[in-house]
Design a protein around this motif. Structure first.
Motif, PDB file in Angstrom:
ATOM      1  N   ARG A  12       0.839  -1.214   0.000  1.00  0.00           N
ATOM      2  CA  ARG A  12       0.000   0.000   0.000  1.00  0.00           C
ATOM      3  C   ARG A  12       0.870   1.259   0.000  1.00  0.00           C
ATOM      4  O   ARG A  12       0.567   2.231  -0.686  1.00  0.00           O
ATOM      5  CB  ARG A  12      -0.923  -0.012   1.219  1.00  0.00           C
ATOM      6  N   PHE A  13       1.951   1.209   0.769  1.00  0.00           N
ATOM      7  CA  PHE A  13       2.875   2.351   0.815  1.00  0.00           C
ATOM      8  C   PHE A  13       3.453   2.627  -0.568  1.00  0.00           C
ATOM      9  O   PHE A  13       3.481   3.775  -1.037  1.00  0.00           O
ATOM     10  CB  PHE A  13       4.000   2.062   1.820  1.00  0.00           C
ATOM     11  N   MET A  14       3.923   1.572  -1.245  1.00  0.00           N
ATOM     12  CA  MET A  14       4.535   1.758  -2.557  1.00  0.00           C
ATOM     13  C   MET A  14       3.507   2.218  -3.588  1.00  0.00           C
ATOM     14  O   MET A  14       3.794   3.090  -4.418  1.00  0.00           O
ATOM     15  CB  MET A  14       5.210   0.453  -3.002  1.00  0.00           C
ATOM     16  N   ALA A  15       2.312   1.638  -3.529  1.00  0.00           N
ATOM     17  CA  ALA A  15       1.260   2.028  -4.482  1.00  0.00           C
ATOM     18  C   ALA A  15       0.918   3.507  -4.338  1.00  0.00           C
ATOM     19  O   ALA A  15       0.768   4.227  -5.333  1.00  0.00           O
ATOM     20  CB  ALA A  15       0.021   1.166  -4.263  1.00  0.00           C
ATOM     21  N   LYS A  16       0.819   3.960  -3.101  1.00  0.00           N
ATOM     22  CA  LYS A  16       0.506   5.370  -2.859  1.00  0.00           C
ATOM     23  C   LYS A  16       1.663   6.263  -3.299  1.00  0.00           C
ATOM     24  O   LYS A  16       1.452   7.322  -3.909  1.00  0.00           O
ATOM     25  CB  LYS A  16       0.216   5.586  -1.379  1.00  0.00           C
ATOM     26  N   ARG A  17       2.884   5.839  -3.020  1.00  0.00           N
ATOM     27  CA  ARG A  17       4.055   6.648  -3.341  1.00  0.00           C
ATOM     28  C   ARG A  17       4.203   6.865  -4.846  1.00  0.00           C
ATOM     29  O   ARG A  17       4.616   7.944  -5.288  1.00  0.00           O
ATOM     30  CB  ARG A  17       5.326   5.976  -2.785  1.00  0.00           C
ATOM     31  N   ILE A  18       3.855   5.879  -5.639  1.00  0.00           N
ATOM     32  CA  ILE A  18       4.015   6.019  -7.082  1.00  0.00           C
ATOM     33  C   ILE A  18       2.760   6.593  -7.746  1.00  0.00           C
ATOM     34  O   ILE A  18       2.730   6.767  -8.970  1.00  0.00           O
ATOM     35  CB  ILE A  18       4.401   4.684  -7.751  1.00  0.00           C
ATOM     36  N   GLY A  19       1.747   6.872  -6.943  1.00  0.00           N
ATOM     37  CA  GLY A  19       0.529   7.455  -7.491  1.00  0.00           C
ATOM     38  C   GLY A  19      -0.250   6.497  -8.382  1.00  0.00           C
ATOM     39  O   GLY A  19      -0.897   6.914  -9.341  1.00  0.00           O
ATOM     40  N   ALA A  20      -0.211   5.206  -8.041  1.00  0.00           N
ATOM     41  CA  ALA A  20      -0.851   4.195  -8.876  1.00  0.00           C
ATOM     42  C   ALA A  20      -2.358   4.127  -8.638  1.00  0.00           C
ATOM     43  O   ALA A  20      -2.846   4.400  -7.535  1.00  0.00           O
ATOM     44  CB  ALA A  20      -0.236   2.826  -8.584  1.00  0.00           C
ATOM     45  N   ARG A  21      -3.072   3.757  -9.679  1.00  0.00           N
ATOM     46  CA  ARG A  21      -4.483   3.397  -9.532  1.00  0.00           C
ATOM     47  C   ARG A  21      -4.485   2.009  -8.930  1.00  0.00           C
ATOM     48  O   ARG A  21      -3.976   1.054  -9.532  1.00  0.00           O
ATOM     49  CB  ARG A  21      -5.172   3.431 -10.893  1.00  0.00           C
ATOM     50  N   THR A  22      -5.058   1.885  -7.757  1.00  0.00           N
ATOM     51  CA  THR A  22      -4.843   0.687  -6.945  1.00  0.00           C
ATOM     52  C   THR A  22      -6.132  -0.063  -6.654  1.00  0.00           C
ATOM     53  O   THR A  22      -7.168   0.541  -6.390  1.00  0.00           O
ATOM     54  CB  THR A  22      -4.191   1.077  -5.607  1.00  0.00           C
ATOM     55  N   ILE A  23      -6.048  -1.397  -6.726  1.00  0.00           N
ATOM     56  CA  ILE A  23      -7.137  -2.245  -6.251  1.00  0.00           C
ATOM     57  C   ILE A  23      -6.557  -3.244  -5.253  1.00  0.00           C
ATOM     58  O   ILE A  23      -5.342  -3.490  -5.248  1.00  0.00           O
ATOM     59  CB  ILE A  23      -7.847  -2.993  -7.393  1.00  0.00           C
ATOM     60  N   GLU A  24      -7.407  -3.797  -4.428  1.00  0.00           N
ATOM     61  CA  GLU A  24      -6.980  -4.806  -3.468  1.00  0.00           C
ATOM     62  C   GLU A  24      -7.800  -6.073  -3.650  1.00  0.00           C
ATOM     63  O   GLU A  24      -8.990  -6.008  -3.983  1.00  0.00           O
ATOM     64  CB  GLU A  24      -7.119  -4.292  -2.029  1.00  0.00           C
ATOM     65  N   LEU A  25      -7.151  -7.209  -3.425  1.00  0.00           N
ATOM     66  CA  LEU A  25      -7.828  -8.493  -3.471  1.00  0.00           C
ATOM     67  C   LEU A  25      -7.496  -9.278  -2.209  1.00  0.00           C
ATOM     68  O   LEU A  25      -6.399  -9.152  -1.662  1.00  0.00           O
ATOM     69  CB  LEU A  25      -7.359  -9.316  -4.679  1.00  0.00           C
ATOM     70  N   LYS A  26      -8.436 -10.086  -1.780  1.00  0.00           N
ATOM     71  CA  LYS A  26      -8.148 -11.034  -0.706  1.00  0.00           C
ATOM     72  C   LYS A  26      -7.373 -12.173  -1.351  1.00  0.00           C
ATOM     73  O   LYS A  26      -7.945 -13.185  -1.780  1.00  0.00           O
ATOM     74  CB  LYS A  26      -9.444 -11.538  -0.079  1.00  0.00           C
ATOM     75  N   ALA A  27      -6.059 -11.990  -1.439  1.00  0.00           N
ATOM     76  CA  ALA A  27      -5.244 -12.921  -2.219  1.00  0.00           C
ATOM     77  C   ALA A  27      -3.868 -13.073  -1.603  1.00  0.00           C
ATOM     78  O   ALA A  27      -3.388 -12.203  -0.879  1.00  0.00           O
ATOM     79  CB  ALA A  27      -5.111 -12.418  -3.657  1.00  0.00           C
ATOM     80  N   SER A  28      -3.227 -14.181  -1.947  1.00  0.00           N
ATOM     81  CA  SER A  28      -1.863 -14.464  -1.505  1.00  0.00           C
ATOM     82  C   SER A  28      -0.874 -13.701  -2.370  1.00  0.00           C
ATOM     83  O   SER A  28      -1.253 -12.851  -3.185  1.00  0.00           O
ATOM     84  CB  SER A  28      -1.593 -15.970  -1.622  1.00  0.00           C
ATOM     85  N   HIS A  29       0.394 -14.053  -2.226  1.00  0.00           N
ATOM     86  CA  HIS A  29       1.433 -13.412  -3.032  1.00  0.00           C
ATOM     87  C   HIS A  29       1.253 -13.711  -4.518  1.00  0.00           C
ATOM     88  O   HIS A  29       1.617 -12.897  -5.362  1.00  0.00           O
ATOM     89  CB  HIS A  29       2.810 -13.886  -2.565  1.00  0.00           C
ATOM     90  N   VAL A  30       0.669 -14.865  -4.844  1.00  0.00           N
ATOM     91  CA  VAL A  30       0.499 -15.241  -6.246  1.00  0.00           C
ATOM     92  C   VAL A  30      -0.932 -14.962  -6.707  1.00  0.00           C
ATOM     93  O   VAL A  30      -1.609 -15.815  -7.272  1.00  0.00           O
ATOM     94  CB  VAL A  30       0.894 -16.715  -6.505  1.00  0.00           C
ATOM     95  N   SER A  31      -1.367 -13.739  -6.522  1.00  0.00           N
ATOM     96  CA  SER A  31      -2.736 -13.357  -6.911  1.00  0.00           C
ATOM     97  C   SER A  31      -2.989 -13.594  -8.393  1.00  0.00           C
ATOM     98  O   SER A  31      -4.115 -13.883  -8.805  1.00  0.00           O
ATOM     99  CB  SER A  31      -2.972 -11.888  -6.567  1.00  0.00           C
ATOM    100  N   TYR A  32      -1.950 -13.469  -9.208  1.00  0.00           N
ATOM    101  CA  TYR A  32      -2.127 -13.659 -10.651  1.00  0.00           C
ATOM    102  C   TYR A  32      -2.389 -15.122 -11.010  1.00  0.00           C
ATOM    103  O   TYR A  32      -2.889 -15.419 -12.104  1.00  0.00           O
ATOM    104  CB  TYR A  32      -0.910 -13.125 -11.416  1.00  0.00           C
ATOM    105  N   ILE A  33      -2.084 -16.025 -10.098  1.00  0.00           N
ATOM    106  CA  ILE A  33      -2.384 -17.446 -10.297  1.00  0.00           C
ATOM    107  C   ILE A  33      -3.733 -17.806  -9.678  1.00  0.00           C
ATOM    108  O   ILE A  33      -4.544 -18.506 -10.285  1.00  0.00           O
ATOM    109  CB  ILE A  33      -1.279 -18.333  -9.691  1.00  0.00           C
ATOM    110  N   SER A  34      -4.013 -17.283  -8.487  1.00  0.00           N
ATOM    111  CA  SER A  34      -5.268 -17.612  -7.803  1.00  0.00           C
ATOM    112  C   SER A  34      -6.451 -16.781  -8.277  1.00  0.00           C
ATOM    113  O   SER A  34      -7.599 -17.199  -8.160  1.00  0.00           O
ATOM    114  CB  SER A  34      -5.093 -17.443  -6.286  1.00  0.00           C
ATOM    115  N   HIS A  35      -6.186 -15.587  -8.841  1.00  0.00           N
ATOM    116  CA  HIS A  35      -7.250 -14.696  -9.312  1.00  0.00           C
ATOM    117  C   HIS A  35      -6.919 -14.154 -10.714  1.00  0.00           C
ATOM    118  O   HIS A  35      -6.836 -12.947 -10.927  1.00  0.00           O
ATOM    119  CB  HIS A  35      -7.440 -13.524  -8.348  1.00  0.00           C
ATOM    120  N   PRO A  36      -6.727 -15.036 -11.690  1.00  0.00           N
ATOM    121  CA  PRO A  36      -6.295 -14.579 -13.014  1.00  0.00           C
ATOM    122  C   PRO A  36      -7.284 -13.639 -13.707  1.00  0.00           C
ATOM    123  O   PRO A  36      -6.865 -12.725 -14.425  1.00  0.00           O
ATOM    124  CB  PRO A  36      -6.113 -15.878 -13.798  1.00  0.00           C
TER     125      PRO A  36
END
Length: 273
Positions: A231-255
């Motif tokens: 969250r800190f990094m996302a805010k610092r870079i001014g990113a459009r941010t979403i959150e998921l109830k996901a592990s480190h491999v969100s791209y595998i569990s929530h493709p």
């Protein structure tokens, strides 16, 4: 015996003329539709996917299929994980081979890679960080991790004789990919690509996110990077941010959700072009 009168011949000629006009219209319509579809596909940016540590390019396979189904040209980089500079150089080469504007996506340590690889490249129109590091120039992954409570994965690494870090297979599911099936976690553990320990103390010279629009996915149940750090990094870079109830491999569990985020970045890129 068939007798052709001028009236019948005239009627037949009119029918043939009408038929030829109809065929011409249909053919032009088909060509126009084909051209329009081709233009739509060609207007989409290319997607370059960059894996993190203890994974390789094939770990993106679920996301790749979804993006390809939607007409995107997708390339997943196969990085050596031997040095940050090597991984940046490899990713730069892949970006430079693309024939269209590019959206670059990085997972975990791959965020370090895309931050350096996309810097100063006008062809890169968007960055997407998935549970990823987004460093400042000169800032290392270990320095970022030190900002918050250490994640559980820190106690699960096992180094080999050359200094490459594996995640203990007995702990892999729990600390890295707790929201995928046990069977899938076993495959991921067996195929993990270890990084050289030194890469976590290496940094980029320039940060692409300072000039390129960014998107960020925070995994609320990440046990490899503290979600508060994400969250800190996302805010610092001014990113459009979403959150998921996901592990480190969100791209595998929530493709599906990850593909949707990448496509949102790609769509915004097209609108600005």
């Amino acid at each position: 015996m068939i007798v052709f009168t001028w009236k019948k011949v005239h009627r037949l000629l009119l029918l043939l003329l009408a038929f030829s006009v109809l065929v011409g219209v249909l053919m032009r319509s088909e060509v126009a539709i084909s051209k329009e579809l081709s233009q739509r596909v060609n207007s989409k940016p290319s997607i370059v996917l960059v894996h993190g540590t203890n994974a390789d390019a094939t770990s993106w396979q679920k996301v790749i299929l979804l993006l390809q189904q939607d007409g995107y040209m997708v390339t997943a980089v196969q990085n050596p994980l031997t040095a940050l500079a090597d991984d940046i150089a490899m990713t730069k080469r892949v970006i430079d081979t693309q024939q269209r504007p590019v959206v670059v996506v990085g997972h975990s340590y791959g965020g370090n890679v895309i931050t350096g690889a996309a810097a100063g490249n006008p062809r890169v129109k968007a960055l997407v960080y998935i549970n990823a590091f987004a460093p400042e120039p000169g800032e290392t992954a270990n320095q970022l991790n030190a900002r918050y409570a250490p994640p559980p994965i820190g106690k699960a690494f096992v180094a080999d004789s050359a200094g490459f870090l594996y995640i203990d297979r007995e702990k892999f599911h729990e600390v890295f990919a707790q929201d995928v099936s046990t069977a899938e976690a076993k495959v991921l553990a067996a195929t993990q690509k270890p990084p050289l320990k030194a890469i976590f103390d290496q940094s980029v010279d320039r940060a692409a996110w300072k000039t390129i629009p960014s998107w960020y996915l925070v995994g609320r149940e990440d046990r490899a990077i503290n979600p508060e750090l994400e969250r800190f990094m996302a805010k610092r870079i001014g990113a459009r941010t979403i959150e998921l109830k996901a592990s480190h491999v969100s791209y595998i569990s929530h493709p599906k959700e990850i593909a949707k985020l990448i496509e949102a970045a790609a769509t915004a890129t097209v609108k600005k072009s």
